[in-house]
Design a protein around this motif. Structure first.
Motif: not given
Length: 372
Positions: A260-274
């Motif tokens: 989840v941490k890797n996914a969070a770091e990969a998502t954009p600052e705005e509109g990020g979704e996991i």
């Protein structure tokens, strides 16, 4: 299409079994398409492949789930035109719901229904997953050996270097103390790296029991939203009927917190979704070379992010140690994930494309009457 099949044998010589029950027992995804290409019937494996229920799939066109240039459509038209069975091995399916998969395809026309066809798709990559997982375990073994060497051959000299720097700091001019402080800081940094690697050298068997995977994921989500993932929208697609996982709760938390941490770091600052998903996968029972046991891995946990995807050149080595795209990363996180999943007898795979990267973890479940 609610036909019954008479099965001989057993206590009842004419036991009736619904055809849908047999179709749902197959590991191959089966779809029935009418003359307009609309889906008329699917089995459970097809529901899982397209991540949709039968009620949603039926009545829709297959083209809504696969890109128009997919070679599957050409194969379907060939089967209709020739009114004969056609097949192809190693066909790539790459859709927003299926991800990138290598499939064996067989298409059979329904003789009594003009231009209707039955499409059977069996994923080739199960064997590849086993091969990749064994490679991940070999990588973990390499790190294990390296960690044992570093613990003895590096930490002790570093301790002496740090002690000497502290002694020099007491007697050197003030303008030189910056250098002695730098020596101490760098020694501490290397020791911290070795300490992280020592986790790989722990060969003790893990303590496993019945673990509610949804509580694990809920715990990970709360940690993420309280810190590194506060800017991200989390979507949870859980199957509440899943049985317990046979695993170690603390280690599973470590695995999914890392993913989840890797996914969070990969998502954009705005509109990020996991998206966190759990599901039951039928028929995954695999024998691993060198092992007398067979792995039954029906429980699947997926972590999906909306980032830019993993570079093609990095993907084959993603679970190798010291491989990272982060500027300050050590490249040990996913190697540790692969080791823990391997210790559980499970598998991990990744599908990546822009705006959709999915890590799938397959785990064993607690069997009835199992002593845990």
């Amino acid at each position: 299409m609610s036909r019954k099949l008479a099965i001989l044998g057993g206590r009842s010589p004419h036991q009736q079994i619904d055809a849908a029950t047999i179709l749902n027992a197959l590991t191959a995804a089966v779809l029935v398409l009418n003359d307009e290409g609309l889906i008329q019937q699917v089995n459970a494996a097809a529901e899982q492949l397209f991540e949709s229920s039968a009620s949603h799939l039926c009545g829709l066109s297959l083209s809504e789930f696969l890109p128009p240039d997919c070679p599957l459509f050409t194969l379907i038209e060939q089967a209709r035109a020739d009114a004969t069975n056609v097949s192809e091995y190693g066909m790539m399916l790459d859709g927003p719901r299926t991800g990138t998969r290598t499939m064996n395809i067989q298409i059979s026309p329904l003789v009594e229904m003009n231009r209707w066809v039955v499409v059977s798709m069996h994923e080739q990559s199960i064997a590849l997953k086993i091969g990749h997982q064994l490679s991940h375990r070999n990588s973990a073994r390499s790190v294990t050996a390296m960690a044992a060497i570093l613990a003895h051959e590096v930490k002790n000299p570093l301790s002496g270097i740090r002690g000497a720097a502290q002694l020099l700091e007491q007697s050197c001019p003030a303008e030189d103390r910056t250098l002695t402080r730098l020596i101490c800081d760098e020694a501490d940094r290397i020791v911290a790296l070795v300490n992280r690697m020592e986790v790989f050298s722990d060969k003790r068997p893990i303590e496993r029991g019945a673990v509610n995977i949804h509580r694990v994921l809920e715990h990970v989500r709360r940690i993420a939203q309280a810190g590194f993932g506060r800017h991200i929208r989390f979507i949870e697609n859980y199957d509440p009927s899943l049985p317990a996982v046979l695993g170690n709760r603390d280690q599973l938390i470590q695995v999914f917190l890392n993913l989840v941490k890797n996914a969070a770091e990969a998502t954009p600052e705005e509109g990020g979704e996991i998206v966190l998903t759990t599901s039951f996968q039928h028929g995954v029972r695999l024998a691993v070379p060198g092992s007398e046991s067979r792995m039954h891995l029906p429980l699947v946990v997926s972590v999906q992010d909306s980032g830019d995807g993993i570079p093609d050149d990095l993907r084959p080595h993603l679970f190798d140690p010291f491989v990272t795209t982060k500027a300050n990363g050590t490249g040990l996180g996913l190697a540790l994930v692969a080791k823990i999943i391997g210790d559980h007898g499970g598998l991990i795979e990744v599908d990546s494309q822009p705006r959709r990267t999915v890590f799938r973890v397959m785990l064993p479940m607690v069997q009835n009457g199992e002593d845990v």
